[in-house]
Scaffold this motif. Structure first.
Motif, PDB file in Angstrom:
ATOM      1  N   TRP A 140      48.852  87.864  52.529  1.00  0.00           N
ATOM      2  CA  TRP A 140      49.824  86.783  52.686  1.00  0.00           C
ATOM      3  C   TRP A 140      50.028  86.314  54.123  1.00  0.00           C
ATOM      4  O   TRP A 140      50.653  85.292  54.334  1.00  0.00           O
ATOM      5  CB  TRP A 140      51.175  87.213  52.098  1.00  0.00           C
ATOM      6  CG  TRP A 140      51.102  87.383  50.620  1.00  0.00           C
ATOM      7  CD1 TRP A 140      50.619  86.477  49.718  1.00  0.00           C
ATOM      8  CD2 TRP A 140      51.499  88.515  49.857  1.00  0.00           C
ATOM      9  NE1 TRP A 140      50.699  86.976  48.446  1.00  0.00           N
ATOM     10  CE2 TRP A 140      51.239  88.228  48.491  1.00  0.00           C
ATOM     11  CE3 TRP A 140      52.069  89.752  50.179  1.00  0.00           C
ATOM     12  CZ2 TRP A 140      51.514  89.128  47.473  1.00  0.00           C
ATOM     13  CZ3 TRP A 140      52.342  90.643  49.158  1.00  0.00           C
ATOM     14  CH2 TRP A 140      52.062  90.332  47.826  1.00  0.00           C
ATOM     15  N   HIS A 141      49.531  87.052  55.089  1.00  0.00           N
ATOM     16  CA  HIS A 141      49.660  86.604  56.474  1.00  0.00           C
ATOM     17  C   HIS A 141      48.394  85.831  56.830  1.00  0.00           C
ATOM     18  O   HIS A 141      47.294  86.388  56.789  1.00  0.00           O
ATOM     19  CB  HIS A 141      49.820  87.800  57.415  1.00  0.00           C
ATOM     20  CG  HIS A 141      50.399  87.441  58.745  1.00  0.00           C
ATOM     21  ND1 HIS A 141      49.756  86.586  59.609  1.00  0.00           N
ATOM     22  CD2 HIS A 141      51.548  87.799  59.368  1.00  0.00           C
ATOM     23  CE1 HIS A 141      50.484  86.440  60.702  1.00  0.00           C
ATOM     24  NE2 HIS A 141      51.584  87.165  60.576  1.00  0.00           N
ATOM     25  N   PRO A 142      48.500  84.547  57.173  1.00  0.00           N
ATOM     26  CA  PRO A 142      47.306  83.706  57.310  1.00  0.00           C
ATOM     27  C   PRO A 142      46.417  84.033  58.496  1.00  0.00           C
ATOM     28  O   PRO A 142      45.270  83.600  58.537  1.00  0.00           O
ATOM     29  CB  PRO A 142      47.891  82.288  57.458  1.00  0.00           C
ATOM     30  CG  PRO A 142      49.263  82.503  58.005  1.00  0.00           C
ATOM     31  CD  PRO A 142      49.746  83.784  57.386  1.00  0.00           C
ATOM     32  N   THR A 143      46.910  84.772  59.493  1.00  0.00           N
ATOM     33  CA  THR A 143      46.094  85.028  60.675  1.00  0.00           C
ATOM     34  C   THR A 143      45.931  86.507  60.967  1.00  0.00           C
ATOM     35  O   THR A 143      45.483  86.877  62.041  1.00  0.00           O
ATOM     36  CB  THR A 143      46.714  84.354  61.921  1.00  0.00           C
ATOM     37  OG1 THR A 143      48.055  84.854  62.110  1.00  0.00           O
ATOM     38  CG2 THR A 143      46.756  82.854  61.760  1.00  0.00           C
ATOM     39  N   LEU A 183      40.425  85.198  43.703  1.00  0.00           N
ATOM     40  CA  LEU A 183      40.278  83.760  43.468  1.00  0.00           C
ATOM     41  C   LEU A 183      40.260  82.962  44.766  1.00  0.00           C
ATOM     42  O   LEU A 183      39.796  81.817  44.788  1.00  0.00           O
ATOM     43  CB  LEU A 183      41.416  83.267  42.568  1.00  0.00           C
ATOM     44  CG  LEU A 183      41.415  83.801  41.143  1.00  0.00           C
ATOM     45  CD1 LEU A 183      42.612  83.258  40.366  1.00  0.00           C
ATOM     46  CD2 LEU A 183      40.121  83.443  40.425  1.00  0.00           C
ATOM     47  N   GLY A 184      40.761  83.543  45.862  1.00  0.00           N
ATOM     48  CA  GLY A 184      40.714  82.868  47.146  1.00  0.00           C
ATOM     49  C   GLY A 184      39.440  83.141  47.918  1.00  0.00           C
ATOM     50  O   GLY A 184      38.899  82.253  48.587  1.00  0.00           O
ATOM     51  N   LEU A 197      33.593  81.794  50.008  1.00  0.00           N
ATOM     52  CA  LEU A 197      32.164  82.116  50.087  1.00  0.00           C
ATOM     53  C   LEU A 197      31.311  80.934  49.637  1.00  0.00           C
ATOM     54  O   LEU A 197      30.267  80.645  50.231  1.00  0.00           O
ATOM     55  CB  LEU A 197      31.855  83.334  49.215  1.00  0.00           C
ATOM     56  CG  LEU A 197      32.452  84.670  49.661  1.00  0.00           C
ATOM     57  CD1 LEU A 197      32.184  85.733  48.604  1.00  0.00           C
ATOM     58  CD2 LEU A 197      31.878  85.090  51.002  1.00  0.00           C
ATOM     59  N   ALA A 198      31.765  80.241  48.591  1.00  0.00           N
ATOM     60  CA  ALA A 198      31.015  79.082  48.099  1.00  0.00           C
ATOM     61  C   ALA A 198      30.971  77.985  49.156  1.00  0.00           C
ATOM     62  O   ALA A 198      29.925  77.342  49.359  1.00  0.00           O
ATOM     63  CB  ALA A 198      31.648  78.551  46.812  1.00  0.00           C
ATOM     64  N   ARG A 199      32.079  77.759  49.865  1.00  0.00           N
ATOM     65  CA  ARG A 199      32.092  76.738  50.921  1.00  0.00           C
ATOM     66  C   ARG A 199      31.146  77.115  52.062  1.00  0.00           C
ATOM     67  O   ARG A 199      30.459  76.259  52.618  1.00  0.00           O
ATOM     68  CB  ARG A 199      33.513  76.546  51.447  1.00  0.00           C
ATOM     69  CG  ARG A 199      34.439  75.832  50.477  1.00  0.00           C
ATOM     70  CD  ARG A 199      35.766  75.482  51.113  1.00  0.00           C
ATOM     71  NE  ARG A 199      36.593  76.652  51.365  1.00  0.00           N
ATOM     72  CZ  ARG A 199      37.484  77.135  50.505  1.00  0.00           C
ATOM     73  NH1 ARG A 199      37.630  76.558  49.315  1.00  0.00           N
ATOM     74  NH2 ARG A 199      38.220  78.189  50.806  1.00  0.00           N
ATOM     75  N   VAL A 253      38.383  78.177  59.266  1.00  0.00           N
ATOM     76  CA  VAL A 253      39.674  78.511  58.672  1.00  0.00           C
ATOM     77  C   VAL A 253      39.501  79.589  57.601  1.00  0.00           C
ATOM     78  O   VAL A 253      40.323  80.511  57.488  1.00  0.00           O
ATOM     79  CB  VAL A 253      40.327  77.253  58.066  1.00  0.00           C
ATOM     80  CG1 VAL A 253      41.585  77.610  57.283  1.00  0.00           C
ATOM     81  CG2 VAL A 253      40.668  76.250  59.172  1.00  0.00           C
ATOM     82  N   ASP A 254      38.421  79.509  56.828  1.00  0.00           N
ATOM     83  CA  ASP A 254      38.159  80.522  55.808  1.00  0.00           C
ATOM     84  C   ASP A 254      37.984  81.903  56.430  1.00  0.00           C
ATOM     85  O   ASP A 254      38.491  82.908  55.911  1.00  0.00           O
ATOM     86  CB  ASP A 254      36.911  80.163  54.999  1.00  0.00           C
ATOM     87  CG  ASP A 254      37.148  79.018  54.023  1.00  0.00           C
ATOM     88  OD1 ASP A 254      38.318  78.806  53.651  1.00  0.00           O
ATOM     89  OD2 ASP A 254      36.171  78.363  53.632  1.00  0.00           O
ATOM     90  N   PHE A 255      37.262  81.972  57.543  1.00  0.00           N
ATOM     91  CA  PHE A 255      37.072  83.251  58.214  1.00  0.00           C
ATOM     92  C   PHE A 255      38.401  83.801  58.734  1.00  0.00           C
ATOM     93  O   PHE A 255      38.622  85.017  58.743  1.00  0.00           O
ATOM     94  CB  PHE A 255      36.086  83.112  59.369  1.00  0.00           C
ATOM     95  CG  PHE A 255      34.648  83.244  58.976  1.00  0.00           C
ATOM     96  CD1 PHE A 255      34.210  84.333  58.231  1.00  0.00           C
ATOM     97  CD2 PHE A 255      33.716  82.283  59.348  1.00  0.00           C
ATOM     98  CE1 PHE A 255      32.877  84.462  57.870  1.00  0.00           C
ATOM     99  CE2 PHE A 255      32.379  82.401  58.997  1.00  0.00           C
ATOM    100  CZ  PHE A 255      31.953  83.493  58.246  1.00  0.00           C
ATOM    101  N   ALA A 256      39.288  82.915  59.182  1.00  0.00           N
ATOM    102  CA  ALA A 256      40.589  83.355  59.688  1.00  0.00           C
ATOM    103  C   ALA A 256      41.520  83.755  58.551  1.00  0.00           C
ATOM    104  O   ALA A 256      42.250  84.749  58.653  1.00  0.00           O
ATOM    105  CB  ALA A 256      41.219  82.246  60.530  1.00  0.00           C
TER     106      ALA A 256
END
Length: 289
Positions: A25-28, A153-154, A159-161, A203-206
């Motif tokens: 839940w923490h985005p960074t 699900l996230g 990975l697809a992107r 952003v996905d990696f972060a």
């Protein structure tokens, strides 16, 4: 002494929940325990002759181990809280002898039944404070299940992107697009779209750092293998005559800088320049640049 043992169990639960919070839940941030599991498994899978095959299961297996660690940690923590208060703080079914079913394994059994919301009822809390604490464990169990599903699900769309971006870069490379073909409005649009996709992957990696530990192989869907061509396009079009193409190349270069920064700060920790960081990333994922 009994309350000290219970406090230790509560501390274990808090540590696990803190790791869940920072991982999901923490985005960074990336939870300390989950990060340790994922990085250790990744490093072990990258050794030996069969490292590519082993690296292919590092991500999925790592996530499974992290979820198992969370579930077991919560169950054990609550069991440690229950055990010092058995049997006097619990009621037992008529088929059970309380003094014979008050061992640590019985406390773990009670905890697993509650966290799994099974509701068997052969051993149930009777003390007032336990009648509050035990339902909280059930709620944590439900939250953990829901959070795990959301996590999966996230991660897989991320990975697809990433793999779609790698494939798009490979398409550009195979097309053999010349500089003069990109030195126009259409070329600027292509570079802008590429920069936007790279920014999205950054952003996905972060946001989903565990996605780094999913191996993409050495084919066209490997970003580690193809990202070097995107850097080459940014450098080439920096000398374009068309102002839009030059601006787009600058934006692409900035997106690559951001990607390299995220990779280095969160995973590689080399402190090097962008080309060097991308090179280390390629080697870490078994691709050459």
């Amino acid at each position: 002494m009994d309350w000290l043992i219970s406090a230790i169990g509560g501390a274990v639960v808090v540590i696990i929940l803190r790791d869940v919070f920072h991982t999901l839940w923490h985005p960074t941030r990336h939870g300390g325990l989950s990060r340790l599991v994922m990085t250790t498994l990744w490093r072990l899978s990258s050794r030996g002759r069969r490292k590519r095959r082993a690296a292919g299961v590092a991500g999925p297996l790592g996530m499974a181990l992290v979820v198992a660690m969370w579930a077991l940690g919560v169950a054990v923590g609550w069991a440690v809280m229950y055990w010092p208060h058995m049997p006097e703080a619990f009621v037992f079914s008529s088929a059970l002898e309380p003094t014979e079913h008050s061992q640590p394994v019985d406390a773990l059994y009670v905890s697993l039944v509650i966290v799994g919301t099974l509701g068997l009822g052969d051993i149930a809390p009777a003390a007032e404070w336990l009648r509050v604490v035990a339902p909280l464990e059930a709620l944590v169990g439900l939250a953990l299940l829901t959070a795990t599903v959301s996590w999966v699900l996230g991660v897989f769309p991320a990975l697809a992107r990433r793999r779609t971006l790698a494939l798009r870069i490979c398409h550009l490379r195979r097309a053999g697009v010349a500089d003069e073909q990109l030195d126009c409005d259409t070329g600027a649009t292509v570079l802008d779209a590429l920069a936007a996709d790279i920014a999205r992957v950054s952003v996905d990696f972060a946001q989903y750092p565990e996605s780094y530990y999913f191996y993409d192989g050495t084919g066209d869907t490997s970003l580690a293998r193809s990202i070097g061509y995107a850097a080459e396009l940014a450098e080439r079009m920096g000398r374009a005559k068309h102002p839009g193409a030059r601006i787009a190349s600058s934006v692409l270069g900035a997106a690559l800088d951001d990607l390299a920064s995220v990779l280095d700060e969160r995973f590689l920790r080399t402190g090097k320049t962008r080309p060097e960081i991308l090179g280390v990333y390629a080697r870490d994922h078994g691709g050459g640049m």
